[in-house]
Design a protein around this motif. Structure first.
Motif, short mmCIF file in Angstrom:
data_model
loop_
_atom_site.label_atom_id
_atom_site.label_comp_id
_atom_site.label_asym_id
_atom_site.label_seq_id
_atom_site.Cartn_x
_atom_site.Cartn_y
_atom_site.Cartn_z
N ASN A 149 13.28 -2.04 16.22
CA ASN A 149 12.83 -2.40 14.87
C ASN A 149 12.49 -3.88 14.73
OD1 ASN A 149 12.99 0.20 13.81
ND2 ASN A 149 15.17 0.00 13.40
N ASP A 150 12.89 -4.69 15.71
CA ASP A 150 12.55 -6.11 15.70
C ASP A 150 11.28 -6.38 16.47
OD1 ASP A 150 14.81 -6.84 14.18
OD2 ASP A 150 16.07 -6.81 15.98
N GLY A 151 10.66 -5.35 17.03
CA GLY A 151 9.42 -5.53 17.75
C GLY A 151 9.59 -5.87 19.21
N HIS A 152 10.78 -5.65 19.77
CA HIS A 152 11.01 -5.95 21.18
C HIS A 152 10.89 -4.68 22.01
CE1 HIS A 152 13.45 -9.26 19.13
NE2 HIS A 152 12.45 -9.88 19.75
N VAL A 153 10.25 -4.77 23.15
CA VAL A 153 10.03 -3.62 24.02
C VAL A 153 11.37 -3.10 24.53
CG1 VAL A 153 8.99 -2.82 26.16
CG2 VAL A 153 7.74 -4.41 24.68
N LEU A 154 11.53 -1.77 24.47
CA LEU A 154 12.76 -1.13 24.94
C LEU A 154 12.68 -0.90 26.44
CD1 LEU A 154 13.39 1.57 22.17
CD2 LEU A 154 14.74 -0.48 22.59
N ASN A 155 13.18 -1.84 27.21
CA ASN A 155 13.27 -1.63 28.66
C ASN A 155 14.57 -2.21 29.20
OD1 ASN A 155 12.80 -4.34 28.49
ND2 ASN A 155 10.82 -4.30 29.55
N LYS A 156 15.58 -2.25 28.33
CA LYS A 156 16.87 -2.78 28.74
C LYS A 156 17.76 -1.63 29.22
CE LYS A 156 16.57 -6.53 25.36
NZ LYS A 156 17.17 -7.17 24.18
N PRO A 157 18.69 -1.90 30.13
CA PRO A 157 19.55 -0.83 30.67
C PRO A 157 20.30 -0.06 29.60
CG PRO A 157 19.78 -2.83 31.97
CD PRO A 157 18.93 -3.19 30.78
N GLU A 158 20.77 -0.75 28.54
CA GLU A 158 21.56 -0.05 27.54
C GLU A 158 20.76 0.99 26.77
OE1 GLU A 158 20.69 -4.25 25.85
OE2 GLU A 158 21.22 -3.30 27.76
N SER A 159 19.44 0.82 26.73
CA SER A 159 18.63 1.79 26.00
C SER A 159 18.46 3.09 26.79
CB SER A 159 17.26 1.21 25.66
OG SER A 159 16.54 0.94 26.83
N SER A 160 18.96 3.14 28.03
CA SER A 160 18.86 4.35 28.84
C SER A 160 19.78 5.45 28.32
CB SER A 160 19.18 4.05 30.31
OG SER A 160 20.52 3.60 30.43
N LYS A 161 20.57 5.14 27.28
CA LYS A 161 21.40 6.17 26.66
C LYS A 161 20.55 7.20 25.91
CE LYS A 161 25.30 2.98 26.02
NZ LYS A 161 26.15 2.29 25.03
N LEU A 162 19.28 6.88 25.69
CA LEU A 162 18.39 7.81 25.04
C LEU A 162 18.17 9.04 25.93
CD1 LEU A 162 15.82 5.24 23.65
CD2 LEU A 162 17.37 6.64 22.28
#
Length: 284
Positions: free
Chosen positions: A111-124
């Motif tokens: 929502n802040d406009g940052h690309v989701l490619n961080k390890p923690e986002s792999s919970k998706l």
């Protein structure tokens, strides 16, 4: 003569009796699709399962659905190959620059406009996959799609086309909760087709050429005229257009959306940027 109110009541009785009779006779019990609705605008019966069973019929006001999943906005990133290769001459391996914008990927952002490619986002729910599986469920299973992707989503580096696509899925596609791999590539291709960036710019007299420069605002306005929203323009290392980002409302990529207006790395400066010729030869 029956009064209007009595007539309406009599009609309602017949309707209810008819529905009840249909249920009792098992008419079409297995033929109604999931989500089938019949009734009035204010109250309707809806099939909540793929098979038509009495105990699975519920009375719902038409249009009432479970709350939608919060949208995950995304960037549709497209590359201007001549500008990209001018900026990344050490990694760009192609000898003939494609004469159109090419797809880089559909990148979910927060929502802040940052690309989701961080390890923690792999919970998706998305997951990384191996090349053999990727070929089986995308490349080989949908040969027409693969043929389109080779033209519209080529690799400009030493990666093979399949390697580039898999990289985009593992890095970006796996970060979103909606699209499975094949659908991710179908959706990205279709959204890029809708933008038709080269045609949109040409229609406004913005055509590529050696040492040809255009005001950033003119490029932004040409794309805005096409899709309804201002794009993000990226100039990597040089003041030359290398990539163009169109923002979409969610990773289903059904609609364009306004981009977050903030300072991103590599945003083109101004007031003019280069839009280099696409058919020049390139050698590393």
């Amino acid at each position: 003569m029956l009064k209007r109110k009595d007539t309406a009541a009599l009609v309602l009785v017949f309707v209810v009796f008819g529905i009840q009779t249909c249920f009792s006779q098992n008419i079409g019990r297995a033929s109604f699709p999931k989500g089938f609705v019949f009734g009035t605008d204010s109250s309707a019966f809806q099939v909540s399962n793929g098979t038509f069973q009495d105990q699975m019929i519920i009375a719902l006001p038409v249009g009432k659905k479970p709350p939608p999943q919060p949208p995950v906005p995304a960037w549709l990133v497209q590359t201007w190959p001549a500008g990209y290769c001018a900026a990344f001459s050490t990694t760009c391996s192609t000898t003939t620059i494609p004469a159109s914008f090419t797809i880089h990927g559909l990148w979910p952002i927060d929502n802040d406009g940052h690309v989701l490619n961080k390890p923690e986002s792999s919970k998706l729910p998305g997951r990384k996959i191996e090349m053999d599986e990727f070929k089986n469920i995308v490349v080989n299973y949908f040969p027409d799609l693969a043929r389109d992707l080779r033209e519209k989503w080529p690799s400009l580096t030493e990666r093979t086309a399949e390697g580039f696509w898999l990289h985009e899925w593992d890095t970006h596609g796996s970060q979103q909760p909606v699209l499975q791999p094949a659908k991710y590539f179908f959706t990205t291709r279709d959204m890029a087709d809708r933008t038709d960036l080269l045609k949109a710019l040409t229609a406004e007299g913005i055509v590529p050429g050696d040492n040809r420069r255009y005001p950033i605002v003119d490029i932004e306005n040409a794309i805005t005229k096409k899709i309804g929203y201002k794009p993000l323009l990226f100039c990597h290392k040089t003041n030359t257009l290398s990539e163009l980002v169109i923002c979409v409302g969610d990773v289903k990529a059904q609609n364009f959306a306004p981009c977050k207006q903030q300072k991103y790395p590599n945003l083109c400066g101004g007031p003019h940027i280069e839009y280099p010729l696409t058919n020049k030869k390139f050698s590393s």
